[in-house]
Design an enzyme around this catalytic site. Sequence first.
Site: not given
Length: 471
Positions: A162, A377
């Site tokens: 991320e 995720e």
Amino acid sequence: MSRQFPEGFVYGGATAAYQVEGETRTHGKGKVPWDDFLAAQGRFSPDPASDFYNSYPVDLELCQRFGVNGIRVSIAWTRIFPAGTGALNQEGVDFYHALFAECERRGVVPYVTLDHFDTPEAFYENGGEGFLTRSTIDAFVDYATFCFGEFTEVKHWFTFNEIPATAEGSFIVGNWPHGEKYRLDKAFQLMHNMMVAHARAVVAFHDGGYEGEIGIVQNLEPKYPLDPNSAADAEAARMADVINNRWVLDATFRGHYAPDTLEAATRLAHIAGGELDIRDEDIEALTAALPYCDCLGVNTYKCQFLRAAEGENDIHHNGTGDKGSSRWFLKGVGESCVREGVPTTDWDWIIYPEGLYDLLMRIKNDYPNYKKIYVTENGMGYKDDFEDGFIDDAPRIDYLRQHLTWIHRAIEGGVNVAGYFVWSLQDQFSWTNGYNKRYGLFYVDFETQKRYPKASAYWFKNLAETGKLES
């Protein structure tokens, strides 16, 4: 209706070192920025978190029992190199070898991230600014190359987790360690430098002849105009998309930034009072990695609806679950809003599962040289109720089912999605949200460290064992 997922599809659970391991300042581990930041706040401690450092055999046994055949873990950089470079901590190396051996014993495949929000504190000392300081790129490549050679039992690697979230927390919302608010110039520069580090590590993996695959995990977030008929709202959505999605996707799959991507980033950097430093050798590094990025991990929880608006920056992060307290207004972009009829979580995250379909199809169409996608995720933060040893988390099951339905539709639409990892495997420490924002398939009593399967764990077990999604 029943939907069948492809043979070999990965049914995974996700973790991250700092959020699960505990033992953050023991066993030879060096400091990361979160250590002092959290201690100064005095609200939350990452110790013992889920005590994964000592309890990983319990969690992997649960994986085996409940059909979870893949696990996302990260290596804590400072557990290997406490100062980021230099002296090696052999105990940390031995811990990860033991973890991967237990994965093999339980039939759970590890998918390993090298840096999951825990870049060493040493790179912020003596005038350093983490990945804004270019020598950190070299240090990361050295660390990655060590791991590739040491942990040859690992066949699935991700460089970073991320990068857009790192930029947002560090330089837009400013609620992370060493953070500043509204510095879009630094946010884009940080993402760029980290993408160069990713690219160089990918090339090192290829040139080293290591077995397996390597990619990167990004938090990608669909952006929509609040009013679909408004050109101004569409422009606000485009600018937000450049920040969260296009900047890193262009770097990954183009090897450079498309002219309109670069123009938007440069404009936002100027509004923040800064310039971007994009060098020829950076673009050469991005381009060199293009053939060797084997997979993209997509972390996805929410989307954003944008309204065009003028005014000064005003962002408030809802880290408490006080529903309706979020504000997001970014100068040069616009205002984040909730479209009527669209639900949100207690943390004001918009629940819009079809956005995941739009995102996956967009990657396929805009970046046709991608090879494989894992949804690395996806999950729902929820204030679980523990009653007599049972946790009925029906809203989470519904959330997962809806998102998996849209993933299946994307697969039918020709997107190569190879697996799905629930965030999270077990309840974990959730950064600025502490412990009351639970995501896990397995409830953790943080005082006793005992695990309890939630209703969602049994639901996921049926999905993993049959490969069928029942709606």
